[in-house]
Write a protein that holds these residues in place. Sequence first.
Motif, PDB file in Angstrom:
ATOM      1  N   GLY A   8       9.007 145.008  21.513  1.00 45.04           N
ATOM      2  CA  GLY A   8      10.112 145.744  21.523  1.00 45.04           C
ATOM      3  C   GLY A   8       9.975 147.087  21.239  1.00 45.04           C
ATOM      4  N   THR A  10       9.894 149.763  22.931  1.00 49.65           N
ATOM      5  CA  THR A  10      10.726 150.870  23.829  1.00 49.65           C
ATOM      6  C   THR A  10      12.285 150.988  23.362  1.00 49.65           C
ATOM      7  N   GLY A  11      12.615 150.120  22.303  1.00 54.04           N
ATOM      8  CA  GLY A  11      13.921 150.150  21.840  1.00 54.04           C
ATOM      9  C   GLY A  11      14.310 150.927  20.728  1.00 54.04           C
ATOM     10  N   SER A  12      15.154 151.015  20.069  1.00 51.84           N
ATOM     11  CA  SER A  12      15.739 151.910  19.103  1.00 51.84           C
ATOM     12  C   SER A  12      14.639 151.570  17.753  1.00 51.84           C
ATOM     13  N   ILE A  13      14.508 150.235  17.314  1.00 49.66           N
ATOM     14  CA  ILE A  13      13.930 149.732  16.246  1.00 49.66           C
ATOM     15  C   ILE A  13      12.309 150.253  16.400  1.00 49.66           C
ATOM     16  N   HIS A  36      10.397 145.105  27.871  1.00 46.83           N
ATOM     17  CA  HIS A  36      10.579 144.247  28.861  1.00 46.83           C
ATOM     18  C   HIS A  36      10.383 144.910  30.320  1.00 46.83           C
ATOM     19  N   HIS A  82       6.136 136.052  29.069  1.00 43.75           N
ATOM     20  CA  HIS A  82       6.595 135.417  27.837  1.00 43.75           C
ATOM     21  C   HIS A  82       5.385 134.994  26.874  1.00 43.75           C
ATOM     22  N   ALA A 123      13.650 142.434  12.756  1.00 43.44           N
ATOM     23  CA  ALA A 123      14.783 143.021  13.133  1.00 43.44           C
ATOM     24  C   ALA A 123      15.462 142.062  14.024  1.00 43.44           C
ATOM     25  N   GLU A 126      19.015 137.688  16.091  1.00 40.76           N
ATOM     26  CA  GLU A 126      19.379 136.675  16.634  1.00 40.76           C
ATOM     27  C   GLU A 126      18.434 135.402  16.581  1.00 40.76           C
ATOM     28  N   ASP A 150      16.595 144.338   8.942  1.00 41.87           N
ATOM     29  CA  ASP A 150      17.943 144.634   9.023  1.00 41.87           C
ATOM     30  C   ASP A 150      18.326 145.283   7.972  1.00 41.87           C
ATOM     31  N   GLY A 209      20.688 150.392  19.991  1.00 43.21           N
ATOM     32  CA  GLY A 209      20.712 149.692  21.347  1.00 43.21           C
ATOM     33  C   GLY A 209      22.077 149.345  21.605  1.00 43.21           C
TER      34      GLY A 209
END
Length: 391
Positions: A8, A10-13, A36, A82, A123, A126, A150, A209
Motif C-alpha cells: 500500500g 502509494t497511499g497515505s500511510i 493497487h 494478489h 495499519a 480492517e 494505528d 485516505g
Amino acid sequence: MNKVAVLGATGSIGASTLDVIARHPERFRASVLSAHSNVTALAELCGRFRPELAVIADPALEGELARKLAAAGVHCEVASGHDALTAAASGALCDTVVAAIVGAAGLASTLAAAQAGKRLLLANKESIVLGGPLLLQALRAGGGVLIPVDSEHNAIFQCLPGGRPDLAKSGVRRLVLTASGGPFRGRTRADLAAVTPDQACKHPKWSMGRKISVDSATLMNKGLEVIEAHHLFGAPADAIDVLVHPQSLVHSLVEYVDGSVLAQLGNPDMRTAIAHALAWPERVEAGVPPLNLAASGALQFEAPDLDTFRCLALAFQALRAGGDAPAILNAANEVAVEAFLAGTLPFLAIAEVVEAVLTELPSQTVVDVESLVARDGEARGAARRLLKRAC
Ligand code: NAD
Ligand code: MG
C-alpha cells in the motif's frame, strides 16, 4: 539493515512510512513496494527508493509497470496479482511488513506476513477486525511480533508494560481510545442528512485516505478501532471506552487499578507511530515537530454521541455478539462507504445498511479463513441488495 515491504506504498500511510525510511537510509531499506492500480505513482516511488520487487495488485497493469520502470532505467523485479502480494509479504526480500493496504483486501498479505514470522507493522485495521482470532493464531505460529501503527493502538502499546501483557495481571482497568470526533462533531442527524463525500473527507486534524476519512466522519473508524483493541490487547468490550478529544494531541490512555492513567501525546502526524513501530524498542527521529503544549491551548474531552453516530454503537454491538459479527460489520461498511463516496448513498444510510446486514446475518463462529472470506462475500452481497432496493 532492516528490509521493509511497504504494502500500500502509494497511499497515505505508505507515503508517511517512506518518508520515515528515507530519513534513516543506514537502518531501513524499502525492499518491496506495492500498489493497487496507480502504476505512475508506483513507478515513481520505485525510481526514488529502488526496491528489489514492485507488486501491482491489478494483473492487467503488470506490463505497463514493467515498461515504465525499464524506460526510467529502474531495475527491479515486477510481479502482479494478489498471490504475488502474499508471496512478497512472506518471502525472503523483507524482514518487516508494513500492512498499509486499505480494507479487507489486505487480509491475505497480513496473514501471510504473520505466518512467516515477519515483524508486522499493522495499519490495515480492517484485516484484524475481519480475521482477529486467525491473525493472532498466525502470529503465534509464525513467532513474529505485531506492532500497531494505528495511532491509538500504538499509544496504548506505548503505555502498557512490554510484550502482550495479561491486562488483569498488569493492573489495567480500562483502555481509553481517543477520537477527534471527525468533521461532523457536534452536528445533529438533521444536519447530516445531505452532507457530501468531500465534506466527509475534510478531516480537521488528520490527512488520510478517503475510506478511513469517511469512517472517521461516521465514527465507524473508532468502532473498528475498539474491535482492533480487543484483539490486540485481549481487552473485553466493557474495558474499552471512547473519549472524544478534538485537538488530537492525546492519542489514547491506559487506566490502571491504582488510579494512574498513562497517556501518549504528540502532534497528529502518523510518522510518530510509524517511526516508533519501525524502530521499536529503539527510537528514531520521525520528522514530526515537537509538541508545544504551551501554544496548543486547552485540551477538551467529551463523551461520544452514540445516537447521532450510530456506527460506533453498532461496532460495540458486533464485538459483543462475537464470532464473525465484526467481519459482517466491516464488509457491510466497506460496501456502504464505497456507495457514499460514489454519491449513490446518503451519509446517514451508511449506519442503516450496516445495521440491516448485521440483523440479516446473525453471528457464526469463525472456523477458518475460507469460511470467513465466504461470510465477508455474503455480507457484501446482502449490503449490495439493500443498496439496489434503496435506489
Ligand atoms: P489510502 O487509500 O491512502 O491507501 C491505500 C493503499 O492500499 C494504496 O497504496 C492502494 O494502492 C492500496 N490498495 C487499495 N486497494 C487495494 C487492493 N484491492 N489490493 C491491493 N492494494 C490495494 O489509505 P490509507 O489512509 O493509507 O490507509 C491504509 C490503511 O491504514 C487503512 O486500513 C486505514 O484504516 C489504516 N490507517 C490509516 C491511517 C491514516 O492516517 N491514513 C491511520 C490509521 C490507520
Ligand atoms: Mg486511528
